[in-house]
Design an enzyme around this catalytic site. Structure first.
Site, PDB file in Angstrom:
ATOM      1  N   ASP A 109       0.696  -1.364  -0.118  1.00  0.00           N
ATOM      2  CA  ASP A 109      -0.053  -0.126  -0.052  1.00  0.00           C
ATOM      3  C   ASP A 109       0.802   1.306  -0.120  1.00  0.00           C
ATOM      4  O   ASP A 109       0.757   2.228  -0.528  1.00  0.00           O
ATOM      5  CB  ASP A 109      -0.931   0.013   1.316  1.00  0.00           C
ATOM      6  CG  ASP A 109      -2.016   0.676   1.056  1.00  0.00           C
ATOM      7  OD1 ASP A 109      -2.778   0.459   0.220  1.00  0.00           O
ATOM      8  OD2 ASP A 109      -2.603   1.542   1.904  1.00  0.00           O
ATOM      9  N   LEU A 110       1.808   1.187   0.744  1.00  0.00           N
ATOM     10  CA  LEU A 110       2.650   2.441   0.781  1.00  0.00           C
ATOM     11  C   LEU A 110       3.508   2.566  -0.291  1.00  0.00           C
ATOM     12  O   LEU A 110       3.273   3.997  -0.672  1.00  0.00           O
ATOM     13  CB  LEU A 110       3.927   2.338   1.890  1.00  0.00           C
ATOM     14  CG  LEU A 110       4.628   3.543   2.123  1.00  0.00           C
ATOM     15  CD1 LEU A 110       3.924   4.604   2.942  1.00  0.00           C
ATOM     16  CD2 LEU A 110       6.017   3.020   2.856  1.00  0.00           C
ATOM     17  N   LYS A 166       2.483   2.195  -3.350  1.00  0.00           N
ATOM     18  CA  LYS A 166       1.225   2.392  -4.136  1.00  0.00           C
ATOM     19  C   LYS A 166       0.748   4.057  -4.048  1.00  0.00           C
ATOM     20  O   LYS A 166       0.730   4.830  -4.908  1.00  0.00           O
ATOM     21  CB  LYS A 166       0.251   1.731  -4.103  1.00  0.00           C
ATOM     22  CG  LYS A 166      -0.977   1.545  -4.939  1.00  0.00           C
ATOM     23  CD  LYS A 166      -1.929   0.583  -5.105  1.00  0.00           C
ATOM     24  CE  LYS A 166      -2.655   0.789  -3.879  1.00  0.00           C
ATOM     25  NZ  LYS A 166      -3.751  -0.317  -3.364  1.00  0.00           N
ATOM     26  N   LYS A 223       9.250   3.414   9.695  1.00  0.00           N
ATOM     27  CA  LYS A 223       8.851   3.201  10.983  1.00  0.00           C
ATOM     28  C   LYS A 223       7.972   1.965  11.339  1.00  0.00           C
ATOM     29  O   LYS A 223       7.348   1.688  10.175  1.00  0.00           O
ATOM     30  CB  LYS A 223       8.430   4.409  11.700  1.00  0.00           C
ATOM     31  CG  LYS A 223       6.813   4.893  10.983  1.00  0.00           C
ATOM     32  CD  LYS A 223       6.232   5.883  11.992  1.00  0.00           C
ATOM     33  CE  LYS A 223       5.172   5.051  13.018  1.00  0.00           C
ATOM     34  NZ  LYS A 223       3.823   5.414  12.485  1.00  0.00           N
ATOM     35  N   ASP A 282      11.071   9.239   8.883  1.00  0.00           N
ATOM     36  CA  ASP A 282      10.082   9.929   9.573  1.00  0.00           C
ATOM     37  C   ASP A 282       9.313  10.890   8.621  1.00  0.00           C
ATOM     38  O   ASP A 282       9.707  11.773   8.544  1.00  0.00           O
ATOM     39  CB  ASP A 282      10.501  10.410  10.998  1.00  0.00           C
ATOM     40  CG  ASP A 282       9.384  10.928  11.859  1.00  0.00           C
ATOM     41  OD1 ASP A 282       8.422  11.627  11.410  1.00  0.00           O
ATOM     42  OD2 ASP A 282       9.424  10.456  13.097  1.00  0.00           O
ATOM     43  N   HIS A 283       8.145  10.552   8.142  1.00  0.00           N
ATOM     44  CA  HIS A 283       7.447  11.402   7.114  1.00  0.00           C
ATOM     45  C   HIS A 283       7.254  12.764   7.642  1.00  0.00           C
ATOM     46  O   HIS A 283       7.215  13.873   6.807  1.00  0.00           O
ATOM     47  CB  HIS A 283       6.469  10.833   6.370  1.00  0.00           C
ATOM     48  CG  HIS A 283       4.948  10.809   7.130  1.00  0.00           C
ATOM     49  ND1 HIS A 283       4.730   9.877   8.364  1.00  0.00           N
ATOM     50  CD2 HIS A 283       3.973  11.544   6.890  1.00  0.00           C
ATOM     51  CE1 HIS A 283       3.534  10.283   8.530  1.00  0.00           C
ATOM     52  NE2 HIS A 283       2.972  11.284   7.920  1.00  0.00           N
ATOM     53  N   LYS A 302       7.663  16.748   5.626  1.00  0.00           N
ATOM     54  CA  LYS A 302       6.552  17.940   5.484  1.00  0.00           C
ATOM     55  C   LYS A 302       7.313  19.202   5.227  1.00  0.00           C
ATOM     56  O   LYS A 302       7.968  19.572   5.691  1.00  0.00           O
ATOM     57  CB  LYS A 302       5.663  18.015   6.549  1.00  0.00           C
ATOM     58  CG  LYS A 302       4.965  16.510   6.744  1.00  0.00           C
ATOM     59  CD  LYS A 302       3.841  16.676   7.665  1.00  0.00           C
ATOM     60  CE  LYS A 302       3.154  15.048   8.000  1.00  0.00           C
ATOM     61  NZ  LYS A 302       1.725  15.144   7.336  1.00  0.00           N
ATOM     62  N   HIS A 338       7.025  11.133  15.505  1.00  0.00           N
ATOM     63  CA  HIS A 338       6.828  12.234  14.672  1.00  0.00           C
ATOM     64  C   HIS A 338       6.727  13.253  15.918  1.00  0.00           C
ATOM     65  O   HIS A 338       7.285  14.433  15.702  1.00  0.00           O
ATOM     66  CB  HIS A 338       5.236  11.996  14.208  1.00  0.00           C
ATOM     67  CG  HIS A 338       5.282  10.846  13.208  1.00  0.00           C
ATOM     68  ND1 HIS A 338       5.919  10.547  12.532  1.00  0.00           N
ATOM     69  CD2 HIS A 338       4.149  10.256  12.951  1.00  0.00           C
ATOM     70  CE1 HIS A 338       5.483   9.791  11.821  1.00  0.00           C
ATOM     71  NE2 HIS A 338       4.432   9.290  11.959  1.00  0.00           N
TER      72      HIS A 338
HETATM   73  C1  BG6 Z   1       1.267   7.632  10.565  1.00  0.00           C
HETATM   74  C2  BG6 Z   1       0.511   6.665  11.662  1.00  0.00           C
HETATM   75  O1  BG6 Z   1       2.822   7.458  10.980  1.00  0.00           O
HETATM   76  O2  BG6 Z   1       1.130   8.869  10.638  1.00  0.00           O
HETATM   77  C3  BG6 Z   1      -0.827   7.130  11.544  1.00  0.00           C
HETATM   78  O3  BG6 Z   1       0.918   5.556  11.838  1.00  0.00           O
HETATM   79  C4  BG6 Z   1      -1.378   8.492  11.545  1.00  0.00           C
HETATM   80  O4  BG6 Z   1      -1.477   6.207  12.370  1.00  0.00           O
HETATM   81  C5  BG6 Z   1      -0.172   8.973  10.400  1.00  0.00           C
HETATM   82  O5  BG6 Z   1      -2.597   8.426  10.714  1.00  0.00           O
HETATM   83  C6  BG6 Z   1      -0.620  10.644  10.316  1.00  0.00           C
HETATM   84  O6  BG6 Z   1       0.176  11.246   9.325  1.00  0.00           O
HETATM   85  P1  BG6 Z   1      -0.247  12.441   8.755  1.00  0.00           P
HETATM   86  O7  BG6 Z   1       0.718  12.846   7.593  1.00  0.00           O
HETATM   87  O8  BG6 Z   1      -1.465  12.124   8.034  1.00  0.00           O
HETATM   88  O9  BG6 Z   1      -0.294  13.641  10.000  1.00  0.00           O
END
Ligand code: BG6
Length: 485
Positions: A14-15, A17, A150, A179-180, A184, A242
């Site tokens: 999924d990720l 994609k 993660k 760490d996405h 941002k 995060h």
């Molecule tokens: C992910 C978590 O790392 O971040 C999710 O596993 C969470 O549970 C998501 O919904 C939130 O990310 P964002 O970018 O939508 O704030």
């Protein structure tokens, strides 16, 4: 940009994609991929190169911020993609993979620069890294890098164990922990906000700042991830990674030359100065919550414990609020409040820096504290809130806003930024081991206190801002969460 092979474990997932293919495509469109670029996708499914390419194309149509409507461009992009079936534990699959990678390197003139991206469950990180090493895939004539998602560990002990294992196959500077939140756009701009504004840099201390509030509220519930989430909870899922990364990014003072090493060093210093909480005292500074039924975005939603796949007596946390103190000269005495949770009233991720208020005077009626409001998502903006007195003898103060930076529409997404950085060998916006370990050190006593039930679990109505104890946490210090409306 150096010619590169991008080896993707979890290519059917999924990720990949939703995020990885669109990120690669947008980098390609912007001319940010190397001329010679090979992608090798791996998964258990019996796909061919053609069906893999067709799947990538579909993912771009659905998820890419730039639609793939230039057929020639799209064709050139997809030409880079090859697929190989791989069972993570089967050695011969790695040998097959090595053959394919080398064949493509020869065809495209790629001098053995390999980036291994593990878009798979955490239980596979260790065996994959070991197999990369033992199969010879890791013996490169150029560079090699490992990108992992993660969670990095389930607690302090397992994180240390994982790190030790990975370091048998990769050096620390070859490991890129995603760490996405660090990708941002607004988080990436915090750097230039300080660097370009001596005014802000000068104010960035406990002399002028009263408190810092870091919020990541979500409206979604557990979604289809009950199996993962019910033994993870908000503390591990959001807070350990995060939220603490946002705290570091907010608290560091950046030097003008902010090389990756310097940023990493400064973040580590912040984490080292974070006051640890004893297990017995956790309930004084941490609020644990779980959503009950309620209404979100006008729709009735079920309680956490009634969600499919969740045990009816689950005590898992879906909300955390905490007060953290940094014991160094810059921040001593300034509480950093963090909160994050699911099924809250609105989706918003923001940092609010509240400045100290001058002594209240009769003439300052209506004035509110100055605020620096950093909206990270879904809105992206940085605003300074000041006070202005309305003209006329009876005019009071009212807040006015200076917009420092608004993000341009359709700007690159987190994954695009981070994958671009990993390809370029820039690890500034990745989580380094020191930070990860220090984060777990702060979180571990909280996990222990939760496990031993030393912290009450507050049920909160879905569609609110969480349990009232989260408001009380700030009220004790004379503050309140900003922008809860
Ligand atoms: C992910 C978590 O790392 O971040 C999710 O596993 C969470 O549970 C998501 O919904 C939130 O990310 P964002 O970018 O939508 O704030």
């Amino acid at each position: 940009m150096e010619p590169t092979t991008f080896v993707l474990f979890g290519a059917t997932g999924d990720l990949a994609k939703r995020k990885i293919y669109p990120a690669l495509y947008n980098l390609f469109v912007r001319g940010k991929l190397p001329e010679a670029f090979s992608v090798v996708g791996l998964g258990r499914r019996e796909w061919t190169d053609e069906s893999f390419q067709a799947n990538v194309e579909q993912s771009l149509e659905r998820f890419s911020r730039t639609k793939p409507d230039d057929a020639g461009l799209l064709h050139r992009f997809l030409q880079a993609f090859r697929y190989s079936v791989l069972d993570i534990g089967r050695e011969e699959d790695y040998r097959k993979l090595l053959d394919l990678v080398q064949r493509r390197e020869d065809e495209l003139g790629i001098p053995g620069n390999r980036l291994f991206y593990l878009s798979v469950g955490p239980e596979f990180f260790e065996p994959i890294a070991a197999n990369i090493q033992s199969s010879g895939l890791g013996d490169v004539s150029g560079w090699k890098r490992l990108v992992i998602e993660k969670p990095f560990g389930h607690d302090l002990r397992s994180a240390r164990h994982l790190n030790e294992k990975l370091s048998q196959s990769f050096e620390e500077d070859e490991i890129y922990r995603i760490d996405h939140y660090l990708g941002k756009p607004v988080v990436q701009r915090l750097e230039s906000l300080q660097q370009g504004n001596p005014v802000i840099q000068a104010l960035w201390t406990n002399r002028y700042i009263a408190n810092v509030q870091i919020t990541a509220n979500e409206t979604v519930g557990v979604e289809e991830r009950a199996g993962y989430y019910d033994h993870t909870g908000a503390l591990r899922d959001m807070f350990q990674n995060h939220m603490l990364q946002l705290l570091m990014m907010a608290a560091i003072h950046l030097p003008y030359d902010s090389s990756s090493e310097k940023v990493r060093f400064k973040k580590k210093r912040v984490m080292e100065a974070l006051e640890l909480v004893q297990k017995e005292d956790v309930s004084l500074s941490v609020v644990r919550g779980q959503y009950a039924e309620g209404t979100v975005d006008g729709k009735p939603v079920a309680a956490y414990t009634s969600e499919p796949g969740i045990a009816p007596d689950s005590t898992n946390d879906t909300f955390i609020a905490a007060r953290l103190m940094i014991d160094n000269n810059d921040w001593r005495g300034v509480p950093f409040y963090i909160r994050t949770g699911k099924r809250l009233k609105e989706k918003s991720t923001r940092i609010v820096v509240e400045f100290k208020e001058p002594v209240k005077q009769s003439w300052s009626d209506g004035a509110t504290p100055n605020l620096l409001v950093i909206e990270i998502g879904p809105n992206e903006s940085i605003t300074l809130q000041l006070n202005e007195k309305e003209p006329g003898p009876n005019g009071g103060f009212k807040p006015v806003h200076i917009d420092l930076q608004a993000s341009p529409a359709n700007s690159p997404e987190a994954y695009e930024n981070l994958i671009g950085d990993a390809l370029n060998g820039d690890s500034t916006f990745f989580a380094h081991w020191d930070e990860v370990e220090l984060s777990w050190e702060w979180v571990q006593p909280v996990l222990d206190a939760f496990a031993e039930n030393l912290v009450p679990l507050h049920r909160y109505e879905a569609g609110t801002f969480g349990p009232s104890e989260s408001d009380a946490l700030l009220a004790k210090d004379g503050y309140r969460w900003w922008f809860d409306k």
